[in-house]
Design a protein around this motif. Sequence first.
Motif, PDB file in Angstrom:
ATOM      1  N   TRP A  25      25.198  14.576 -48.992  1.00 30.91           N
ATOM      2  CA  TRP A  25      26.638  14.657 -48.715  1.00 30.91           C
ATOM      3  C   TRP A  25      27.384  15.276 -49.901  1.00 30.91           C
ATOM      4  O   TRP A  25      28.221  16.174 -49.725  1.00 30.91           O
ATOM      5  CB  TRP A  25      27.135  13.253 -48.409  1.00 30.91           C
ATOM      6  N   ALA A  29      29.446  18.814 -49.927  1.00 30.12           N
ATOM      7  CA  ALA A  29      30.871  18.849 -50.254  1.00 30.12           C
ATOM      8  C   ALA A  29      31.148  19.787 -51.429  1.00 30.12           C
ATOM      9  O   ALA A  29      32.186  20.463 -51.465  1.00 30.12           O
ATOM     10  CB  ALA A  29      31.361  17.438 -50.583  1.00 30.12           C
ATOM     11  N   ALA A  36      37.088  21.109 -49.087  1.00 27.65           N
ATOM     12  CA  ALA A  36      37.151  19.759 -49.638  1.00 27.65           C
ATOM     13  C   ALA A  36      38.111  18.860 -48.858  1.00 27.65           C
ATOM     14  O   ALA A  36      37.924  17.651 -48.779  1.00 27.65           O
ATOM     15  CB  ALA A  36      37.574  19.815 -51.104  1.00 27.65           C
ATOM     16  N   LEU A  39      35.996  17.575 -45.849  1.00 28.51           N
ATOM     17  CA  LEU A  39      34.859  16.708 -46.164  1.00 28.51           C
ATOM     18  C   LEU A  39      34.890  16.359 -47.646  1.00 28.51           C
ATOM     19  O   LEU A  39      34.394  17.116 -48.487  1.00 28.51           O
ATOM     20  CB  LEU A  39      33.530  17.397 -45.826  1.00 28.51           C
ATOM     21  N   SER A  41      33.910  14.568 -51.187  1.00 27.19           N
ATOM     22  CA  SER A  41      32.626  14.155 -51.746  1.00 27.19           C
ATOM     23  C   SER A  41      32.613  12.650 -51.973  1.00 27.19           C
ATOM     24  O   SER A  41      33.665  12.031 -52.189  1.00 27.19           O
ATOM     25  CB  SER A  41      32.376  14.877 -53.075  1.00 27.19           C
ATOM     26  N   HIS A 222      39.745  11.708 -48.657  1.00 25.83           N
ATOM     27  CA  HIS A 222      39.034  10.793 -49.550  1.00 25.83           C
ATOM     28  C   HIS A 222      39.536   9.360 -49.349  1.00 25.83           C
ATOM     29  O   HIS A 222      38.756   8.406 -49.478  1.00 25.83           O
ATOM     30  CB  HIS A 222      39.190  11.228 -51.002  1.00 25.83           C
TER      31      HIS A 222
END
Length: 254
Positions: A25, A29, A36, A39, A41, A222
């Motif tokens: 993953w 990312a 970003a 998706l 990190s 995030h």
Amino acid sequence: MRQPLKLHSSIALSALGVGAFLLAWEALARSGVVPAGLLPSPSAVPGAFLAEFRAGTWQAMVFASLSHYLSGLALGTVLGITFGTAAATWGVWDAFQAWVVRMLRPIPSIAWIPFAIIWFGVSKSAATFLIALTVFWINYYATYSAVRGVDKDLIELGHAFGQGGLIPRLFKIVLPGALPGILSGVRAGLGQGWMTVVAAELFGISGLGARMSDASGLLATHIVVLYMVTIAALYGVCDFLFMQVQQRVLAWQK
């Protein structure tokens, strides 16, 4: 036939699988293949947690979701076990409510959101209702099947020893015999209840789902991932604690 793994080997492989998943993953990312904003990190999640925690937002959202989750879980579990037991032990009631159950069961909980808002407003009660509805059906069918599956020879033996009355038969023979199946339903309800929390909060009720919705609108993915992980962690804790209780309750079977 598959050979069972030793406990430490199983744990090590599971941890390795999680590590490989997170590394893949992170690599995806950081590769730039996916933006970003779409998706994030995994390494961005701890920073998001610290920011949310320091602002007090994480604690507030967790407490808000836990309050109506636990209320809905308790209500749905008690009613599901009660109605499931009644239907399994009383043929007249079983026949009376059978078609009603068949009509209502296929309707998903989220389909009741409009009525939840009309009846309860945008409130904790609306979320509690939706969660309880989800948990109710799981426990209803688990209890119904477990009670109907109790060995008839045990019931006949109970009659022979003077336990043929409804209350003695129910609490000394039927429910103890059905307890493993009933508890399996309760455990399944724990997980399904958390799944419903998000849907129940998407229409403005404060909690994890509402925070995820707000963050997604700002493309703060995030933060969305942070609260997804939070839900998974809360379920894991609930499931672990329940398993400890279940093992103690069913210790007499060993």
